[in-house]
Enzyme design. Structure first.
Site, PDB file in Angstrom:
ATOM      1  N   HIS A  85      25.322  19.363 -34.221  1.00 37.89           N
ATOM      2  CA  HIS A  85      25.414  18.519 -33.024  1.00 37.89           C
ATOM      3  C   HIS A  85      25.517  17.027 -33.367  1.00 37.89           C
ATOM      4  O   HIS A  85      25.896  16.224 -32.500  1.00 37.89           O
ATOM      5  CB  HIS A  85      24.183  18.711 -32.126  1.00 37.89           C
ATOM      6  CG  HIS A  85      24.106  20.051 -31.465  1.00 37.89           C
ATOM      7  ND1 HIS A  85      25.159  20.629 -30.800  1.00 37.89           N
ATOM      8  CD2 HIS A  85      23.071  20.945 -31.368  1.00 37.89           C
ATOM      9  CE1 HIS A  85      24.797  21.813 -30.330  1.00 37.89           C
ATOM     10  NE2 HIS A  85      23.526  22.030 -30.660  1.00 37.89           N
ATOM     11  N   HIS A 111      25.193  27.472 -29.344  1.00 41.36           N
ATOM     12  CA  HIS A 111      25.567  26.194 -28.744  1.00 41.36           C
ATOM     13  C   HIS A 111      26.796  25.625 -29.463  1.00 41.36           C
ATOM     14  O   HIS A 111      26.954  25.797 -30.668  1.00 41.36           O
ATOM     15  CB  HIS A 111      24.410  25.190 -28.842  1.00 41.36           C
ATOM     16  CG  HIS A 111      23.144  25.700 -28.232  1.00 41.36           C
ATOM     17  ND1 HIS A 111      22.077  26.133 -28.981  1.00 41.36           N
ATOM     18  CD2 HIS A 111      22.775  25.852 -26.927  1.00 41.36           C
ATOM     19  CE1 HIS A 111      21.100  26.530 -28.184  1.00 41.36           C
ATOM     20  NE2 HIS A 111      21.498  26.370 -26.933  1.00 41.36           N
TER      21      HIS A 111
END
Length: 467
Positions: free
Chosen positions: A246, A285
């Site tokens: 991320h 994710h």
């Protein structure tokens, strides 16, 4: 490793119990040790020695850890461990318990290169004419036997990434700003450096993040070196934290500090001349940081499967790259509730043809285990068996596409039990051993998968990317 006996002796005044059955064919060593002790005692008591007999043998086993020297070209798995114990916030899902839980699980099922030391004790009853009491002589020979020394290597003394390594992906202003923020973290204990997640830092975060990235780079070195002398190099696995996929070029995000897999991709290109890098991200994710780092790069193919609508809300199906990199980003959001059937289908119909067309020089994997049905941070229904399938299939894909060069990087996974057992299953897959997932997943309850939505998504992605 050979069986080298280590002899320990001591005299006891009473019966003594002590440590397991010797390896097959090793009894002759015990007889020789007994003879040796007889001769030593006879020299000490030449006139009084009268009787020596094995009075009893009892068995206990003990396991001791010891490093094992092995050949990387013959190993099947090579892994590094960077637990970042100082980077920790209690009750936060991305905490310092994650890596120790994995390592403990690997040791429990003997999927590490640790050495097992087994000690055997023999009681000898010794009677001397000048003494009416028997003396007990305890012999404790030890044998070492390798659990997995020829198949599994734990990489020791790996390098720490430098700020220059990190700067191949991240802005220098962010790198030096984070280093400077460690002063504030030292004073306050924990600071928040990004609101999404949230992402925290402690006084050790900067240095431990460099260590984590370096553990991945060192695995790339080892796997590439092994691939030059073997057609079946080991699969690398970086058991590291903080995670990385991320973290965007300009800063941290979503529990992630530095983009470990992205940094390794640039390193493989720069240091090893492996120009075409294929990155598979099966974390639940979307790996937005890796996506952004290579969005316009035609030489790095980024493929992400993730839960549609989950954090961070990026990775839409029509995000395919831009400029020269158009077509080398593939995002496949899948409906919540997707599970084993969906992932198997995606691998066969999307991941394999994408890799075959791209023709990579190395495959890197953002291995997130938070798609497991037990994980608290998402709503996929993957079972432990699917992580075995993914590890086995990716290993085979790397063998077919790029000489077996493949390194996994730990990303998410926040239920410690499902995380650790799924990583252990990945190791079994790398070793080519049968899966134990049927026992591990026994008793779980799964809902019907949203098969129609999954089929629609796969058909659309195949159309967009002409697969």
């Amino acid at each position: 490793m050979g069986h080298q006996p280590v002899l320990h002796t001591s005299i006891f005044g009473g019966g003594v119990k002590f440590p397991l059955e010797p390896p097959v064919g090793r009894w002759e060593h015990h007889h020789s040790w007994i003879s040796l002790m007889r001769s030593q005692l006879f020299r000490k008591h030449p006139t009084s020695f009268r009787k020596c007999s094995t009075d009893s043998i009892s068995c206990l086993s003990e396991h001791l850890s010891a490093p094992c020297k092995t050949n990387e070209s013959t190993a099947k798995v090579i892994y590094s461990v960077a637990p970042a114990v100082g980077h920790n916030k209690e009750a936060h899902p991305e905490c310092s318990s994650r890596i120790p839980a994995i390592v403990s699980a690997l040791e429990k099922v003997e999927l590490t290169p640790k050495v097992k030391m087994t000690t055997f004790t023999f009681n000898l009853a010794i009677h001397f004419e000048d003494d009416s009491n028997f003396n007990r002589l305890q012999l404790c020979p030890s044998f070492s036997s390798n659990f997995r020394g020829s198949e599994i290597i734990q990489l020791q003394n790996f390098r720490t990434a430098t700020p220059e390594d990190i700067a191949s992906v991240h802005a220098r202003s962010y790198i030096f700003g984070l280093e400077k923020a460690m002063e504030q973290a030292s004073e306050q204990g924990i600071i928040h450096i990004d609101g999404s997640g949230p992402t925290y830092a402690t006084a050790t975060t900067f240095q431990e993040s460099l260590v984590a990235a370096g553990a991945g780079l060192s695995l790339v070195d080892s796997v590439v070196a092994a691939s030059k002398i073997s057609q079946n190099p080991p699969v690398g696995f970086a058991l590291i934290r903080p995670p990385g996929h991320h973290a965007v070029p300009k800063g941290p995000m979503g529990f992630c500090i530095f983009g470990n897999v992205a940094i390794a991709a640039r390193y493989a290109q720069r240091v090893h001349g492996l120009r075409r890098v294929f990155i598979i991200d099966f974390d639940v994710h979307h790996g937005n940081g890796t996506n952004d780092a290579f969005y316009d790069d035609p030489d790095i193919f980024f493929l992400s499967t993730h839960q549609d609508g989950s954090y961070p809300g990026t990775g839409k199906i029509d995000n395919i790259g831009c400029g020269n990199g158009e077509g080398t980003t593939l995002n496949l959001p899948l409906a919540g509730g997707s599970g084993d059937i969906a992932m198997r289908t995606v691998f066969d119909q999307v991941i394999v043809p994408s890799a075959q067309r791209f023709k990579p020089d190395i495959i890197l994997v953002s291995a997130g285990y938070d798609g497991h049905v037990l994980d608290p941070l998402a709503n996929f229904q993957l079972t432990t068996g699917t992580y075995y399938m993914l590890a086995s299939s990716i290993k085979q894909l790397a063998k077919e596409m790029c000489g077996g060069r493949c390194v996994f990087f730990l990303e998410g996974g926040y239920n410690l039990k499902s995380l650790s057992t799924s990583v252990a299953e990945s190791f079994r897959a790398f070793l080519g051993e049968p899966s134990m997932a049927a026992q591990l997943d026994e008793g779980g309850f799964l809902y019907d998968e949203p098969s129609f939505k999954v089929k629609q998504a796969i058909q659309r992605i195949k159309h967009i990317h002409s697969l």
